[in-house]
Write an enzyme that holds these catalytic residues in place. Structure first.
Site, PDB file in Angstrom:
ATOM      1  N   LYS A 183       0.826  -1.207   0.000  1.00 16.47           N
ATOM      2  CA  LYS A 183       0.000   0.000   0.000  1.00 16.47           C
ATOM      3  C   LYS A 183       0.864   1.263   0.000  1.00 16.47           C
ATOM      4  CE  LYS A 183      -2.309  -1.340   3.670  1.00 16.47           C
ATOM      5  NZ  LYS A 183      -1.803  -2.725   3.789  1.00 16.47           N
ATOM      6  N   THR A 184       1.892   1.290   0.844  1.00 12.78           N
ATOM      7  CA  THR A 184       2.783   2.450   0.868  1.00 12.78           C
ATOM      8  C   THR A 184       3.541   2.586  -0.441  1.00 12.78           C
ATOM      9  OG1 THR A 184       3.052   2.228   3.268  1.00 12.78           O
ATOM     10  CG2 THR A 184       4.697   3.532   2.098  1.00 12.78           C
TER      11      THR A 184
ATOM     12  N   ASP B 105      -1.291   6.703   6.302  1.00 18.93           N
ATOM     13  CA  ASP B 105      -1.310   5.275   6.607  1.00 18.93           C
ATOM     14  C   ASP B 105      -2.212   5.029   7.821  1.00 18.93           C
ATOM     15  OD1 ASP B 105      -0.700   2.631   6.312  1.00 18.93           O
ATOM     16  OD2 ASP B 105       1.278   2.766   7.254  1.00 18.93           O
TER      17      ASP B 105
ATOM     18  N   THR C  44      -5.660  -1.252   7.047  1.00 22.09           N
ATOM     19  CA  THR C  44      -5.687  -2.711   7.169  1.00 22.09           C
ATOM     20  C   THR C  44      -7.039  -3.195   7.660  1.00 22.09           C
ATOM     21  OG1 THR C  44      -4.762  -2.508   9.401  1.00 22.09           O
ATOM     22  CG2 THR C  44      -3.201  -2.872   7.594  1.00 22.09           C
TER      23      THR C  44
ATOM     24  N   ARG D 174       6.651  -8.093   1.852  1.00 21.28           N
ATOM     25  CA  ARG D 174       7.510  -7.551   2.909  1.00 21.28           C
ATOM     26  C   ARG D 174       8.200  -8.682   3.665  1.00 21.28           C
ATOM     27  NH1 ARG D 174       4.371  -3.997   6.974  1.00 21.28           N
ATOM     28  NH2 ARG D 174       4.409  -2.543   5.214  1.00 21.28           N
TER      29      ARG D 174
END
Length: 355
Positions: free
Chosen positions: A84-85, A129, A178, A237
């Site tokens: 997402k980032t 975020d 999230t 990640r």
């Protein structure tokens, strides 16, 4: 507000192998940060996986560029670690603009948000975020900023207070969450595009690792990268983190090559099993089976038994265990499935799988 938000400059080039060597001599912390930055793709064409979101987002950005206007506000939802980032940074890169980064927990007052919004420039991207964790007062201010590109600054208190409208330049808000179910409907409806990121396939993760290994200048075999990808819980990640740990093992105890033996040996050292379960996952599953005969057992009791907070068990371990079909949530509590017993090599007592 400098401690709560920051800008990212996309003018810097990715570090080359020689640059990484120079950074290595300068210090391990610096090279790790450079490596992390290098692993993030800069354009949509370099972003691996999530084909539907990439296609939809590409249409939004291309149409906005053709009109010469800022794109609609974008909401990205999905589990942690899926990109997402990275997508927020890609949006800014594709728009040839700067990105301002902050987080929902950091915006606890309307004044915090007003300070960030008033410093934005034309066409800039604001990335928030965990946007569902913003304070209610700031959230209500954001409604007007998203729709009308203005904020109302309150001057004074009590009956004599006056609202002074402050015009804002056109900007694009990118929100990441999230837990999209916690977003209020008025906020969710103000986003022009909503994209949900799903877990990656092993094949996509392997492609991510091939690129990461190349960027980090490490030698790796196809079978070694496939082994890492299969234990990465569908999350890039985690895959990149495990790749660096396998690289460490290969350099210290192996041949320097990230191959299948190195991957298996390193992941055994770091307690990541063949299905991606780590220490906490196995502790939860093992405790559920061996101490509570497979359940059902309540969350708080299970958390105390593994010496963790209930929120940690519920938000970190449970989602993956449920997705893998190793445990199940029932109205009476958590229970181990037949697959969960089999994964531990245990035989369930008679009658425990009748849920």
């Amino acid at each position: 507000m400098s401690d709560r938000s920051y800008e990212v400059d996309f003018g810097a080039e990715e570090p080359t192998g020689a640059e990484l060597e120079r950074l290595t001599r300068a210090g391990a912390g610096e090279v790790e940060r450079a490596a992390e930055a290098a692993l993030r793709p800069k354009g949509l064409g370099d972003f691996i996986g999530q084909p539907q979101v990439r296609e939809q987002l590409s249409l939004v950005l291309d149409a906005a560029a053709a009109r010469g206007k800022a794109p609609d506000h974008v909401l990205l939802s999905g589990p942690p670690g899926l990109g997402k980032t990275t997508l927020a940074m890609i949006i800014a890169h594709e728009m040839r603009s700067q990105i301002r980064i902050t987080s929902g927990p950091a915006v606890q007052h309307a004044g915090d948000l007003a300070a960030i919004l008033s410093s934005l420039e034309e066409g800039e991207v604001l990335f928030i975020d965990e946007i569902h964790r913003m304070a209610r007062a700031a959230e209500e201010m954001l409604y007007v900023a998203m729709e009308d590109f203005r904020v109302d600054v309150i001057v004074g208190k009590g009956p004599g207070a006056t609202a002074i409208p402050l015009e804002l330049p056109a900007f694009t808000l990118v929100g990441a969450t999230t837990r999209s179910g916690l977003l209020p409907a008025p906020l969710r409806d103000r986003f022009g595009f909503t994209g949900h990121l799903d877990f990656y396939t092993v094949a996509d993760l392997q492609t991510v690792l091939v690129r990461s290994a190349r960027m980090l200048g490490m030698e790796a075999s196809e079978t070694g990268l496939q082994e890492i990808a299969s234990r990465s819980r569908g999350t890039p990640r985690i895959a990149n983190r495990l790749l660096r740990r396998v690289r460490d093992w290969a350099q210290v105890r192996g041949t320097g090559v990230v191959d299948l033996p190195a991957a298996r040996s390193a992941l055994e050292v770091y307690e990541v099993d063949e299905r991606g379960l780590d220490r906490l996952d196995r502790a939860v599953l093992s405790t559920l089976c061996t101490r509570f005969a497979g359940g059902p057992v309540g969350l708080s009791t299970l958390a105390v038994s593994v010496a963790e907070e209930p929120e940690t068990v519920e938000e970190v371990a449970e989602p993956f265990l449920v997705r893998e079909g190793l445990i199940s949530r029932t109205p009476r509590g958590r229970v181990a499935t037949a697959d969960g017993w089999a994964h531990l090599g245990l035989t369930p007592p008679d009658g425990t799988l009748g849920f």
